[in-house]
Design an enzyme around this catalytic site. Structure first.
Site, short mmCIF file in Angstrom:
data_model
loop_
_atom_site.label_atom_id
_atom_site.label_comp_id
_atom_site.label_asym_id
_atom_site.label_seq_id
_atom_site.Cartn_x
_atom_site.Cartn_y
_atom_site.Cartn_z
N SER A 240 -4.75 -9.99 -4.09
CA SER A 240 -5.95 -10.85 -4.59
C SER A 240 -6.09 -11.35 -5.74
O SER A 240 -6.34 -12.67 -5.95
CB SER A 240 -7.39 -9.67 -4.40
N HIS A 270 -3.60 -4.50 1.87
CA HIS A 270 -4.15 -4.65 0.43
C HIS A 270 -5.52 -3.89 0.67
O HIS A 270 -5.83 -2.69 1.02
CB HIS A 270 -4.31 -6.05 -0.06
N HIS A 316 2.42 2.58 -2.74
CA HIS A 316 2.38 1.31 -3.68
C HIS A 316 3.34 0.59 -3.95
O HIS A 316 4.30 1.19 -4.03
CB HIS A 316 1.56 1.99 -4.72
N ARG A 325 -6.81 6.40 -10.02
CA ARG A 325 -8.43 6.05 -9.53
C ARG A 325 -8.41 7.06 -8.24
O ARG A 325 -9.46 7.19 -7.90
CB ARG A 325 -8.16 4.53 -9.11
N ASP A 371 -7.24 3.54 -2.28
CA ASP A 371 -7.85 3.60 -1.09
C ASP A 371 -7.98 4.97 -0.06
O ASP A 371 -8.70 5.07 0.85
CB ASP A 371 -7.40 2.64 -0.03
N1 HAX Z 1 3.18 4.82 5.60
C1 HAX Z 1 4.40 4.62 6.28
N2 HAX Z 1 5.43 3.95 5.76
C2 HAX Z 1 5.21 3.51 4.42
C3 HAX Z 1 4.13 3.82 3.66
C4 HAX Z 1 3.20 4.42 4.37
N3 HAX Z 1 1.81 4.65 3.71
N4 HAX Z 1 4.31 3.21 2.42
C5 HAX Z 1 5.47 2.51 2.59
N5 HAX Z 1 6.03 2.60 3.80
C6 HAX Z 1 7.40 2.24 4.22
C7 HAX Z 1 7.32 0.42 4.25
O1 HAX Z 1 6.49 0.22 5.47
C8 HAX Z 1 8.61 0.23 4.14
O2 HAX Z 1 9.12 0.50 5.57
P1 HAX Z 1 10.16 -0.78 5.90
O3 HAX Z 1 11.37 -0.54 5.21
O4 HAX Z 1 10.45 -0.19 7.41
O5 HAX Z 1 9.79 -1.98 6.02
C9 HAX Z 1 9.18 1.39 3.30
O6 HAX Z 1 8.29 2.30 3.37
C10 HAX Z 1 9.64 0.88 1.91
O7 HAX Z 1 8.40 0.48 1.22
P2 HAX Z 1 8.09 0.46 -0.10
O8 HAX Z 1 8.98 -0.22 -0.89
O9 HAX Z 1 7.74 1.89 -0.44
O10 HAX Z 1 6.60 0.08 -0.24
P3 HAX Z 1 6.18 -1.60 -0.34
O11 HAX Z 1 6.12 -2.06 -1.88
O12 HAX Z 1 6.90 -2.65 0.48
O13 HAX Z 1 4.60 -1.70 0.17
C11 HAX Z 1 2.34 -0.92 0.44
C12 HAX Z 1 3.73 -1.06 -0.53
C13 HAX Z 1 1.19 -0.51 -0.29
C14 HAX Z 1 2.12 -2.19 1.22
C15 HAX Z 1 2.86 0.22 1.42
O14 HAX Z 1 2.92 1.46 0.69
C16 HAX Z 1 1.95 0.43 2.49
O15 HAX Z 1 1.79 -0.27 3.55
N6 HAX Z 1 0.92 1.41 2.39
C17 HAX Z 1 -0.07 1.80 3.35
C18 HAX Z 1 -0.96 0.66 3.09
C19 HAX Z 1 -1.91 0.67 1.76
O16 HAX Z 1 -2.16 1.86 1.69
N7 HAX Z 1 -2.25 0.03 1.11
C20 HAX Z 1 -3.08 -0.17 -0.08
C21 HAX Z 1 -2.25 -0.38 -1.27
C22 HAX Z 1 -3.06 -0.27 -2.54
C23 HAX Z 1 -3.79 -1.52 -2.68
O17 HAX Z 1 -3.23 -2.76 -2.61
N8 HAX Z 1 -4.96 -1.43 -2.52
O18 HAX Z 1 -5.88 -2.69 -2.15
#
Ligand code: HAX
Length: 438
Positions: A240, A270, A316, A325, A371
């Site tokens: 964002s 996000h 994250h 938070r 979240d």
């Molecule tokens: N559950 C399952 N698998 C997860 C995970 C979770 N909560 N978090 C990371 N992973 C997986 C990723 O999908 C990725 O898998 P692939 O290799 O198969 O693609 C692997 O672990 C490595 O990912 P990473 O490097 O640890 O995480 P990224 O930086 O790529 O992504 C995310 C960060 C926040 C998008 C990710 O942790 C996620 O999808 N979390 C769940 C959704 C979430 O809570 N999002 C909110 C984040 C905070 C925010 O922005 N709030 O607004």
């Protein structure tokens, strides 16, 4: 000295610091970029600058150098309140120093003078079906205000570049003043027969949001203040913030830019993760007819992972420890409603899910982010995310109200420091292949 004069006073020094860095050290390498980063979401490439907040992977967010806990202690509070009111955090983000009570109230008063939402915005929302996603309505409502942009008007009149930040600040104050009023109307349109409720003069910006959605409860007012403080900013690289910055770099005004930013916030990876996290908790609660055992929850978490989904609220891109938070929200629930079932469930998830993610070994950060728990606090006060007909997303609007504080403060400063149009260079896959084969 008022808010604007405070910024004016700082401008020469900040501009000189940036100019010196470019002139004297322009060739200095800050970051190198690997193919994994080019193909992997430009993760960790240091190519943005903001002095408003910084996320340390291990200790979490600092807003203008202050940790969340410090801000809860230091920012001014109204008599009888335990959580600082939002005018103080916006002042801090914009000016860079903890305001006095009077200075923080100055922001609250600016908001009161600018909070009237034009009928055309209500008309735009009401023209849409009530099943529309609340984030769509929020983004549309912001865009519907674009015609009132002072920046756009002054730009057309030939304003000088060094003055861009001034009408950008005016637009930011106008927009943030109206944001809770618009969001409350979206809530009422979806869940409460579409009432238009006007804010009350004696309440602060955050408390008024609670009042306007019909939650007249002092503890919910405290939660609103806490919520809007902790979600306000999270440095510049999140979707964002970055989307807002990118759009604004074309000299699009605050309405165009933040509407773009809000569209990014609406994504499930996000801001929508707060809605998804709540939906996940409700699925667990429904399946086990209450708070499950640790074993049942472990199995449920594994099933989620095995079905190829993420566990929302965990992980994250930058953080590597439990998000502070998350912790302050946990403390809030412990103080006000430790026996609430969904809150207890969110706490159990905190004990179970990191272990599951660690065992799976994929996520770099197995810990909860902001979240993971925020929905349970809203749910306790009866604030809905969805009406159960697949039109959820209101919790992301709550996030949006707050995030507007951070992204607008950043945009004001980007204009003040003359940030140019953002234009990274792309290459083709073939070019990458040729580079590695050389
Ligand atoms: N559950 C399952 N698998 C997860 C995970 C979770 N909560 N978090 C990371 N992973 C997986 C990723 O999908 C990725 O898998 P692939 O290799 O198969 O693609 C692997 O672990 C490595 O990912 P990473 O490097 O640890 O995480 P990224 O930086 O790529 O992504 C995310 C960060 C926040 C998008 C990710 O942790 C996620 O999808 N979390 C769940 C959704 C979430 O809570 N999002 C909110 C984040 C905070 C925010 O922005 N709030 O607004």
């Amino acid at each position: 000295m008022n808010l604007k004069q405070q910024i004016v006073q700082q401008l020469p020094e900040w501009r000189a610091r940036h100019q010196r860095l470019v002139k004297e050290f322009g060739g200095f390498k800050v970051s190198e970029v690997s193919i994994a980063q080019v193909l992997g979401g430009v993760r960790d490439v240091k190519a943005l600058v903001t002095d408003i907040s910084y996320v340390d992977p291990n200790e979490g967010i600092r807003l203008r150098g202050y940790k969340i806990q410090e801000l809860l202690e230091l920012l001014p509070k109204r008599k009888g309140d335990t959580i600082p009111f939002s005018g103080g955090i916006y002042y801090l983000l914009l000016v860079g120093r903890i305001p006095t009570y009077e200075e923080a109230m100055e922001v609250e008063n600016e908001w009161k003078q600018r909070q009237e939402v034009p009928q055309s915005v209500y008309d735009v929302i009401q023209a849409m079906p009530t099943t529309t996603n609340p984030m769509t309505l929020f983004s549309m409502a912001i865009l519907a205000l674009q015609g009132s942009s002072q920046f756009a008007k002054k730009y057309d009149e030939g304003m000088k570049k060094e003055n861009y930040w001034d009408p950008m600040l005016e637009d930011s104050l106008d927009l943030t003043a109206k944001a809770p009023v618009i969001a409350a109307f979206i809530y009422n349109y979806k869940f409460r027969q579409g009432e238009i409720v006007k804010p009350r003069d004696e309440l602060d910006w955050a408390a008024n949001f609670g009042y306007m959605i019909g939650v007249e409860d002092k503890n919910y007012y405290e939660l609103s203040r806490l919520y809007f403080l902790i979600h306000s900013d999270h440095e510049s690289g999140n979707v964002s913030a970055h989307a807002t910055h990118l759009v604004a770099s074309a000299l699009s005004d605050i309405y165009y830019s933040t509407s773009g930013g809000m569209n990014g916030l609406a994504g499930p990876l996000h801001g929508r993760a707060n809605q998804e996290a709540m939906a996940w908790l409700l699925d667990v609660y429904e399946k086990f007819q209450g708070v499950p055992t640790r074993e049942q929850l472990t199995e449920f978490a594994w099933n989620t992972l095995q079905s190829g989904k993420v566990i929302p609220g965990y992980g994250h891109a930058v953080l590597r420890k439990t998000d502070p938070r998350f912790i302050v929200q946990l403390e809030f629930g412990d103080k006000y409603f430790p026996e609430d079932d969904l809150f207890r469930l969110a706490k159990l998830v905190y004990e179970v899910v990191p272990q599951v993610l660690l065992q799976q070994g994929k996520a770099k950060d197995p810990w909860p982010n902001v979240d993971a728990i925020s929905g349970t606090l809203q749910h306790h006060y009866g604030v809905l995310d969805s009406n159960g007909k697949g039109s959820g997303g209101f919790y992301t609007v709550l996030f949006g109200i707050s995030r507007l504080l951070g992204v607008t403060a950043n945009t004001v400063w980007a204009r003040a420091l003359g940030a140019p149009i953002e234009r990274p260079k792309s290459v083709t896959t073939k070019m990458l292949e040729e580079m590695v084969e050389q």
